[in-house]
Design a protein around this motif. Sequence first.
Motif, PDB file in Angstrom:
ATOM      1  N   ARG A  95       0.841  -1.211   0.000  1.00  0.00           N
ATOM      2  CA  ARG A  95       0.000   0.000   0.000  1.00  0.00           C
ATOM      3  C   ARG A  95       0.871   1.254   0.000  1.00  0.00           C
ATOM      4  O   ARG A  95       0.576   2.226  -0.701  1.00  0.00           O
ATOM      5  CB  ARG A  95      -0.930   0.008   1.227  1.00  0.00           C
ATOM      6  CG  ARG A  95      -2.122  -0.921   1.118  1.00  0.00           C
ATOM      7  CD  ARG A  95      -3.166  -0.584   2.169  1.00  0.00           C
ATOM      8  NE  ARG A  95      -2.630  -0.627   3.530  1.00  0.00           N
ATOM      9  CZ  ARG A  95      -2.609  -1.711   4.279  1.00  0.00           C
ATOM     10  NH1 ARG A  95      -3.089  -2.862   3.793  1.00  0.00           N
ATOM     11  NH2 ARG A  95      -2.123  -1.681   5.499  1.00  0.00           N
ATOM     12  N   HIS A 126       2.315   1.687  -3.470  1.00  0.00           N
ATOM     13  CA  HIS A 126       1.280   2.167  -4.397  1.00  0.00           C
ATOM     14  C   HIS A 126       0.937   3.634  -4.152  1.00  0.00           C
ATOM     15  O   HIS A 126       0.639   4.381  -5.088  1.00  0.00           O
ATOM     16  CB  HIS A 126       0.011   1.311  -4.272  1.00  0.00           C
ATOM     17  CG  HIS A 126       0.148  -0.061  -4.870  1.00  0.00           C
ATOM     18  ND1 HIS A 126       1.072  -0.352  -5.835  1.00  0.00           N
ATOM     19  CD2 HIS A 126      -0.545  -1.211  -4.643  1.00  0.00           C
ATOM     20  CE1 HIS A 126       0.967  -1.623  -6.186  1.00  0.00           C
ATOM     21  NE2 HIS A 126      -0.002  -2.168  -5.470  1.00  0.00           N
ATOM     22  N   ASP A 127       0.973   4.053  -2.887  1.00  0.00           N
ATOM     23  CA  ASP A 127       0.638   5.444  -2.534  1.00  0.00           C
ATOM     24  C   ASP A 127       1.821   6.396  -2.679  1.00  0.00           C
ATOM     25  O   ASP A 127       1.730   7.564  -2.298  1.00  0.00           O
ATOM     26  CB  ASP A 127       0.122   5.504  -1.085  1.00  0.00           C
ATOM     27  CG  ASP A 127      -1.195   4.767  -0.918  1.00  0.00           C
ATOM     28  OD1 ASP A 127      -1.862   4.510  -1.931  1.00  0.00           O
ATOM     29  OD2 ASP A 127      -1.541   4.434   0.231  1.00  0.00           O
ATOM     30  N   LYS A 174      -1.803   3.299  -9.262  1.00  0.00           N
ATOM     31  CA  LYS A 174      -1.034   2.564  -8.260  1.00  0.00           C
ATOM     32  C   LYS A 174       0.413   2.531  -8.712  1.00  0.00           C
ATOM     33  O   LYS A 174       0.758   1.853  -9.678  1.00  0.00           O
ATOM     34  CB  LYS A 174      -1.580   1.142  -8.082  1.00  0.00           C
ATOM     35  CG  LYS A 174      -2.973   1.091  -7.472  1.00  0.00           C
ATOM     36  CD  LYS A 174      -3.416  -0.343  -7.242  1.00  0.00           C
ATOM     37  CE  LYS A 174      -4.758  -0.402  -6.563  1.00  0.00           C
ATOM     38  NZ  LYS A 174      -5.199  -1.804  -6.312  1.00  0.00           N
ATOM     39  N   SER A 175       1.252   3.258  -8.019  1.00  0.00           N
ATOM     40  CA  SER A 175       2.651   3.367  -8.421  1.00  0.00           C
ATOM     41  C   SER A 175       3.374   2.032  -8.263  1.00  0.00           C
ATOM     42  O   SER A 175       3.181   1.330  -7.270  1.00  0.00           O
ATOM     43  CB  SER A 175       3.357   4.430  -7.572  1.00  0.00           C
ATOM     44  OG  SER A 175       4.746   4.397  -7.781  1.00  0.00           O
ATOM     45  N   SER A 211       3.186  -7.354 -12.057  1.00  0.00           N
ATOM     46  CA  SER A 211       2.141  -6.486 -11.540  1.00  0.00           C
ATOM     47  C   SER A 211       1.119  -6.236 -12.637  1.00  0.00           C
ATOM     48  O   SER A 211       1.464  -5.902 -13.772  1.00  0.00           O
ATOM     49  CB  SER A 211       2.727  -5.147 -11.067  1.00  0.00           C
ATOM     50  OG  SER A 211       1.687  -4.228 -10.760  1.00  0.00           O
TER      51      SER A 211
END
Length: 471
Positions: A141, A144-145, A173-174, A262
């Motif tokens: 998380r 992604h943030d 989502k990085s 991913s």
Amino acid sequence: MDKRSQTALYVAADLVATVIAWTLFFLYRKAYLEPLKFHHPVAVELDERYWLGLVVLPIFWVLLFVMIGGYSDIFRRFRIKELGQTLMISLIGSIVIFFALLLDDTIASPTYYYQSFGVLFGLHFILLFLFRFLLTSRTVRRVHDRRIGFNTLLIGGNERAIAIHQEIEGLHKSPGNRFVGFVNVNGGDQHLTESGLPRLGRWDELRTLIPQYGVEEAIIAVESSEHAHISKILNELDGTAVRIKIIPDMYDILAGSVKMTSIFGAPLIEVNPQIMPAWQFALKRLMDITFSILALIILSPLLLVIAVMVKVGSPGPVFFRQERIGLSGKPFRIIKFRSMVADAERHGPQLSSTSDPRITGIGRFLRRARMDELPQFWNVIKGEMSLVGPRPERQHFIDEITKVAPHYRHLHKVRPGLTSWGQVKFGYAENVDQMVRRLKYDILYIENMSLAVDLKILAYTVIIILKGDGK
């Protein structure tokens, strides 16, 4: 949070999970299995066996995770990987504990063996995976943030570089890429400056720029017409511990070279992300040490005979020591039985040939049977060499080889070996051209490293020794 703190969290989580699992399993045995065995209730007491297990077993589980790389790339872990690793470790660990501690138990029925193993495995798998799933989900998380990122350098400033930069930056989502800048491959590919990404220099300055900007990942973005640059760029990046990714052509995609990890990430080819799984590296090292110690013990009478023959055969010391270049380019002193006259290199570094007059009578026999290499088992035990790996060379000849084959430095990714794929095929190299020809097979070995390949090379080496076909 830095990598050390994150790793400490995983270790702590594994220790807590295994302590809880062992405690619950011990209570299960006291409250359920032992009453069945003794036909009456048993007092639940935390005896010496429990406390011993409480100290030893958590350390045992942590060491298993270390062996398979369970604490590596701590910010790049994902949940499917945790599931697979934890399942494998739980199975291996439970089997070891079962055979070491539980198989000699007196039980009411053989079916309780299966129940005991099932509970042992289930408790460890569920608790270990639960703790790791929570930690990994938190890390994912944060990646992604964009709260966790990996300093990324774009190599190339053309339209492809612009496109991949915009695609990654635009992802909801990085994947974790934090771009620090780009380097250009030719004078014209500087279009990325229009996107606000700073130009840090040229591709041939990579070794200076990577530590300066703390680069952890590099994305190579070159046009199809510029693919000749890729080999030079990879040579510059080699040995830097930077993750390397390449923007693929449609041919690469159709050929199956692009492996996505991913669903939401950009399609990229990762170059040699891992030579061999961590557990295989650990097993390879264990095999190296065990085999070398046994070899020195078993062959000690033969080694003594050879030492006497070398000493009697020509004036000079029994052993020959010489500086070679090993893992990560670090020098070490290799040890061999002397097979040449004592002052063989008084005129400087020279390679030998089959008709070299410097080779002694006993030395010629030792070389054909490869017995001059036997003392290198000591180098293996010390961790300077492995049983199988590229043969180590002197810096003088490495400098000569890299003039025509700059990719030689790839060989320093692994420990040099007592025997190698190249040596099995070609024997001792007599000139730089033969070294370069052998280099191809050493690189193929590194790209295909596995315990199975090691065993094949060792088997062929033994055949060569027994037949006396060494060159």
